[in-house]
Design a protein around this motif. Structure first.
Motif, short mmCIF file in Angstrom:
data_model
loop_
_atom_site.label_atom_id
_atom_site.label_comp_id
_atom_site.label_asym_id
_atom_site.label_seq_id
_atom_site.Cartn_x
_atom_site.Cartn_y
_atom_site.Cartn_z
N LEU A 1 0.72 -1.30 -0.09
CA LEU A 1 -0.09 0.00 0.11
C LEU A 1 0.83 1.27 0.04
O LEU A 1 0.60 2.17 -0.61
CB LEU A 1 -0.93 -0.13 1.19
N LEU A 2 2.09 1.38 0.91
CA LEU A 2 2.69 2.43 0.74
C LEU A 2 3.57 2.72 -0.49
O LEU A 2 3.41 3.70 -1.07
CB LEU A 2 3.91 1.97 1.77
N GLU A 3 3.83 1.54 -1.22
CA GLU A 3 4.38 1.80 -2.70
C GLU A 3 3.31 2.35 -3.62
O GLU A 3 3.56 3.21 -4.48
CB GLU A 3 4.83 0.23 -3.11
N LEU A 4 1.97 1.73 -3.41
CA LEU A 4 0.87 2.47 -4.33
C LEU A 4 0.79 3.75 -4.05
O LEU A 4 0.46 4.44 -4.99
CB LEU A 4 -0.14 1.59 -4.37
N ILE A 5 0.90 4.28 -2.72
CA ILE A 5 0.57 5.50 -2.42
C ILE A 5 1.71 6.63 -2.96
O ILE A 5 1.70 7.49 -3.61
CB ILE A 5 0.55 5.93 -0.98
N THR A 6 2.74 6.09 -2.79
CA THR A 6 4.26 6.77 -3.06
C THR A 6 4.21 6.81 -4.53
O THR A 6 4.73 7.93 -4.98
CB THR A 6 5.82 6.02 -2.56
N THR A 7 3.84 5.97 -5.30
CA THR A 7 3.85 6.27 -6.77
C THR A 7 2.84 6.93 -7.32
O THR A 7 2.54 7.06 -8.36
CB THR A 7 4.20 4.87 -7.57
N ARG A 8 1.68 7.36 -6.47
CA ARG A 8 0.62 7.99 -6.86
C ARG A 8 -0.36 7.02 -7.34
O ARG A 8 -1.45 7.36 -8.19
CB ARG A 8 0.82 9.33 -7.23
N ALA A 9 -0.31 5.75 -7.68
CA ALA A 9 -1.21 4.83 -8.13
C ALA A 9 -2.42 4.81 -7.20
O ALA A 9 -3.62 5.03 -7.78
CB ALA A 9 -0.71 3.34 -8.17
N LEU A 10 -2.36 5.16 -6.09
CA LEU A 10 -3.36 5.63 -5.24
C LEU A 10 -3.47 7.12 -4.75
O LEU A 10 -2.21 7.39 -4.56
CB LEU A 10 -3.41 4.66 -3.84
N ARG A 11 -4.13 7.86 -5.30
CA ARG A 11 -4.11 9.38 -5.38
C ARG A 11 -4.17 10.04 -4.04
O ARG A 11 -5.11 9.65 -3.16
CB ARG A 11 -4.53 9.82 -6.48
N PRO A 12 -3.68 11.21 -3.76
CA PRO A 12 -4.02 11.89 -2.57
C PRO A 12 -5.48 12.09 -2.69
O PRO A 12 -6.09 12.82 -3.74
CB PRO A 12 -3.18 13.22 -2.89
N GLY A 13 -6.16 11.95 -1.68
CA GLY A 13 -7.55 12.23 -1.24
C GLY A 13 -8.55 10.96 -1.60
O GLY A 13 -9.65 11.19 -1.38
N GLN A 14 -7.72 10.22 -2.29
CA GLN A 14 -8.65 8.88 -2.93
C GLN A 14 -9.25 8.24 -1.66
O GLN A 14 -8.31 7.79 -0.61
CB GLN A 14 -7.75 7.94 -3.72
N HIS A 15 -10.44 7.75 -1.75
CA HIS A 15 -11.18 6.88 -0.74
C HIS A 15 -10.43 5.44 -0.68
O HIS A 15 -10.34 4.74 -1.86
CB HIS A 15 -12.65 6.87 -0.98
N LEU A 16 -9.93 4.80 0.29
CA LEU A 16 -9.43 3.60 0.35
C LEU A 16 -10.53 2.60 0.98
O LEU A 16 -10.62 2.65 2.28
CB LEU A 16 -8.30 3.38 1.25
N VAL A 17 -11.14 1.61 0.45
CA VAL A 17 -12.14 0.69 0.87
C VAL A 17 -11.42 -0.54 1.19
O VAL A 17 -10.72 -1.23 0.24
CB VAL A 17 -13.27 0.53 -0.38
N GLU A 18 -11.41 -1.03 2.60
CA GLU A 18 -10.80 -2.08 3.08
C GLU A 18 -11.08 -3.32 2.01
O GLU A 18 -10.14 -4.17 1.66
CB GLU A 18 -11.27 -2.39 4.41
N SER A 19 -12.35 -3.73 1.86
CA SER A 19 -12.66 -4.88 1.29
C SER A 19 -12.27 -4.54 -0.47
O SER A 19 -11.73 -5.83 -0.86
CB SER A 19 -14.39 -4.81 1.05
N GLU A 20 -11.94 -3.78 -0.96
CA GLU A 20 -11.69 -3.53 -2.41
C GLU A 20 -10.23 -3.80 -2.32
O GLU A 20 -9.64 -4.38 -3.32
CB GLU A 20 -11.83 -2.13 -2.99
N LEU A 21 -9.33 -3.14 -1.53
CA LEU A 21 -8.12 -3.19 -1.45
C LEU A 21 -7.83 -4.75 -1.16
O LEU A 21 -6.86 -5.37 -1.55
CB LEU A 21 -7.44 -2.66 -0.13
N ALA A 22 -8.45 -5.21 0.08
CA ALA A 22 -8.05 -6.67 0.07
C ALA A 22 -8.34 -7.71 -0.95
O ALA A 22 -7.70 -8.75 -1.21
CB ALA A 22 -9.36 -7.42 1.33
#
Length: 225
Positions: free
Chosen positions: A28-49
């Protein structure tokens, strides 16, 4: 939706050994760092899992840790969101980076031999090719490796450890301006290599200060660009 916000192939495979919660955290940290997960994006536990192929528990634990470290905001009754850095946060981090990197450049000029300089030359060539190919992800990764190599050549363990603490956030701030910095960033890297090769500590310090300052200014001007 998370599925719409992640580029195809962006989710890493969790195949490395180690505790599952640690691997989920790193992914998850790598996805945030590379902005694949963008600032402000809602993170849904079930979808991430589902994307990571794990249960919700290690995802929940990872999000709590990321919240503690300032990468994620946990909002009551709303859920988890990727942190949106303020301009002040970015300015403070990039200013500290300038201090660390300028000293590393000075020490690298004092201590580097021909082998280290050759490694910097090769990394610079890789970065230039990435820019020519418009491969932003590779350009960002190579930029981080280049700066880490300068830090290694400095030969100061404490300085290197301090730099490692801010490395991820530097990548986070650099990614949205990497294309804008483009070829000019690698021209500045060439100037730094020349100063290090000449063992010119003062010049290496000045070049690195100017280089990191250009990145800081570009970050603050990104909206206009």
């Amino acid at each position: 939706m998370l599925s719409a916000g992640l580029p195809q192939g962006a989710v890493p495979k969790l195949e490395r050994p180690g505790p599952l919660r640690e691997r989920v955290y790193e992914a998850l940290l790598e996805l945030i760092t590379t902005r694949a997960l963008r600032p402000g994006q809602h993170l849904v536990e079930s979808e991430l899992a589902g994307h990571l192929g794990v249960s919700r528990q290690p995802v929940r634990e990872a999000l709590q840790r990321l919240n503690t470290e300032g990468w994620v905001d946990l909002r009551p009754a709303q859920g988890a969101f990727v942190h949106e850095p303020t301009e002040d946060e970015a300015d403070q981090l990039l200013s500290v980076r300038t201090l660390l990197e300028a000293e590393a450049a000075r020490l690298a000029a004092a201590n580097s031999g021909s082998a280290g300089i050759a490694e910097l030359e090769e990394l610079c060539a890789q970065g230039e090719r990435a820019v020519a190919d418009d491969d932003v992800d590779l350009a960002v990764a190579t930029n981080a490796t280049f700066h880490a190599k300068v830090m290694e050549l400095a030969g100061n363990v404490v300085l290197r450890e301090l730099a490692a603490q801010v490395d991820r956030r530097v990548r986070w701030y650099y990614t949205p301006v990497a294309r804008q910095r483009g070829r000019q960033s690698w021209i500045e890297h060439r100037e730094l290599i020349a100063a290090i090769a000449d063992r010119d500590e003062r010049r290496a310090t000045e070049v690195m200060k100017a280089h990191t300052e250009h990145t800081r200014q570009t970050y603050h001007q990104r909206e206009q660009a």
